[in-house]
Scaffold this motif. Structure first.
Motif, PDB file in Angstrom:
ATOM      1  N   GLN A  81       0.727  -1.326   0.158  1.00  0.00           N
ATOM      2  CA  GLN A  81      -0.015  -0.027  -0.045  1.00  0.00           C
ATOM      3  C   GLN A  81       0.880   1.303  -0.066  1.00  0.00           C
ATOM      4  O   GLN A  81       0.402   2.371  -0.410  1.00  0.00           O
ATOM      5  CB  GLN A  81      -1.012   0.075   1.134  1.00  0.00           C
ATOM      6  N   GLU A  82       2.249   1.096   0.462  1.00  0.00           N
ATOM      7  CA  GLU A  82       2.966   2.360   0.389  1.00  0.00           C
ATOM      8  C   GLU A  82       3.795   2.396  -0.608  1.00  0.00           C
ATOM      9  O   GLU A  82       4.726   3.457  -0.902  1.00  0.00           O
ATOM     10  CB  GLU A  82       3.931   2.346   1.757  1.00  0.00           C
ATOM     11  N   GLY A  83       3.744   1.404  -1.658  1.00  0.00           N
ATOM     12  CA  GLY A  83       4.552   1.374  -2.836  1.00  0.00           C
ATOM     13  C   GLY A  83       5.561   0.542  -2.859  1.00  0.00           C
ATOM     14  O   GLY A  83       6.281   0.475  -3.997  1.00  0.00           O
ATOM     15  N   ILE A  84       5.960  -0.218  -1.902  1.00  0.00           N
ATOM     16  CA  ILE A  84       6.914  -1.239  -1.768  1.00  0.00           C
ATOM     17  C   ILE A  84       6.703  -2.187  -2.766  1.00  0.00           C
ATOM     18  O   ILE A  84       5.712  -2.920  -2.732  1.00  0.00           O
ATOM     19  CB  ILE A  84       7.191  -1.742  -0.232  1.00  0.00           C
ATOM     20  N   LEU A  85       7.635  -2.502  -3.579  1.00  0.00           N
ATOM     21  CA  LEU A  85       7.569  -3.679  -4.630  1.00  0.00           C
ATOM     22  C   LEU A  85       8.366  -4.761  -4.195  1.00  0.00           C
ATOM     23  O   LEU A  85       9.323  -4.936  -3.818  1.00  0.00           O
ATOM     24  CB  LEU A  85       8.075  -3.225  -6.038  1.00  0.00           C
ATOM     25  N   PHE A  86       7.534  -6.021  -4.447  1.00  0.00           N
ATOM     26  CA  PHE A  86       8.299  -7.313  -3.893  1.00  0.00           C
ATOM     27  C   PHE A  86       8.590  -8.010  -5.385  1.00  0.00           C
ATOM     28  O   PHE A  86       7.578  -8.066  -6.362  1.00  0.00           O
ATOM     29  CB  PHE A  86       7.187  -8.058  -3.326  1.00  0.00           C
ATOM     30  N   ASP A  87       9.587  -8.814  -5.256  1.00  0.00           N
ATOM     31  CA  ASP A  87       9.920  -9.745  -6.558  1.00  0.00           C
ATOM     32  C   ASP A  87       9.260 -10.908  -6.425  1.00  0.00           C
ATOM     33  O   ASP A  87       8.470 -11.089  -5.680  1.00  0.00           O
ATOM     34  CB  ASP A  87      11.530  -9.936  -6.778  1.00  0.00           C
ATOM     35  N   ASP A  88       9.724 -12.055  -7.469  1.00  0.00           N
ATOM     36  CA  ASP A  88       8.862 -13.158  -7.449  1.00  0.00           C
ATOM     37  C   ASP A  88       8.929 -14.062  -6.113  1.00  0.00           C
ATOM     38  O   ASP A  88       8.287 -14.903  -5.829  1.00  0.00           O
ATOM     39  CB  ASP A  88       9.309 -14.072  -8.731  1.00  0.00           C
TER      40      ASP A  88
END
Length: 104
Positions: A81-88
DNA sequence: AACCTGACTTCGG
DNA sequence: TCCGAAGCCAGGT
């Protein structure tokens, strides 16, 4: 509560939305490079009292360290929700999304 | 005071 | 890169 714990609390409260920090880093910044595990204790005990953004604290390799399945998914959701992106592999790129008090 | 525990980190296979 | 074992710190029992 000792100075180390207090320092950790202050550091965590300074982490801005959209950024994350690791236990080891926080411990080092608080003056105790070996106190990473203490950070986990601090999060669990002081979050309620200090309103800490605990979800912005992850493991050393940008990996969520929470064992509890619910907590794990909750943290991932909050970070997303804060914009943090996760990889696979549900890991975060600390090079790009990691936070440091001195570098902004 | 001694022992156990943990939302960790690091090293070795 | 993934998994297991060892090391470390402070609080709780």
């Amino acid at each position: 509560m000792n100075a180390f714990t207090t320092q950790i609390v202050q550091l965590i409260k300074q982490i801005p939305p959209g950024k994350v920090c690791t236990y080891g880093t926080l411990a080092a910044l608080a003056g105790n490079p070996r106190g990473a595990r203490q950070v986990s204790w601090t999060l669990r005990t002081q979050t309620e009292k200090e309103q800490l953004p605990w979800h912005r604290v992850v493991g050393g390799q940008g990996k969520i360290s929470i064992i509890d399945s619910d907590g794990y998914q909750l943290q991932k959701g909050l970070l997303s929700q804060e914009g943090i992106l996760f990889d696979d592999h549900d890991r975060i790129d600390l090079k790009k999304q990691g936070w440091l008090p001195t570098s902004h």
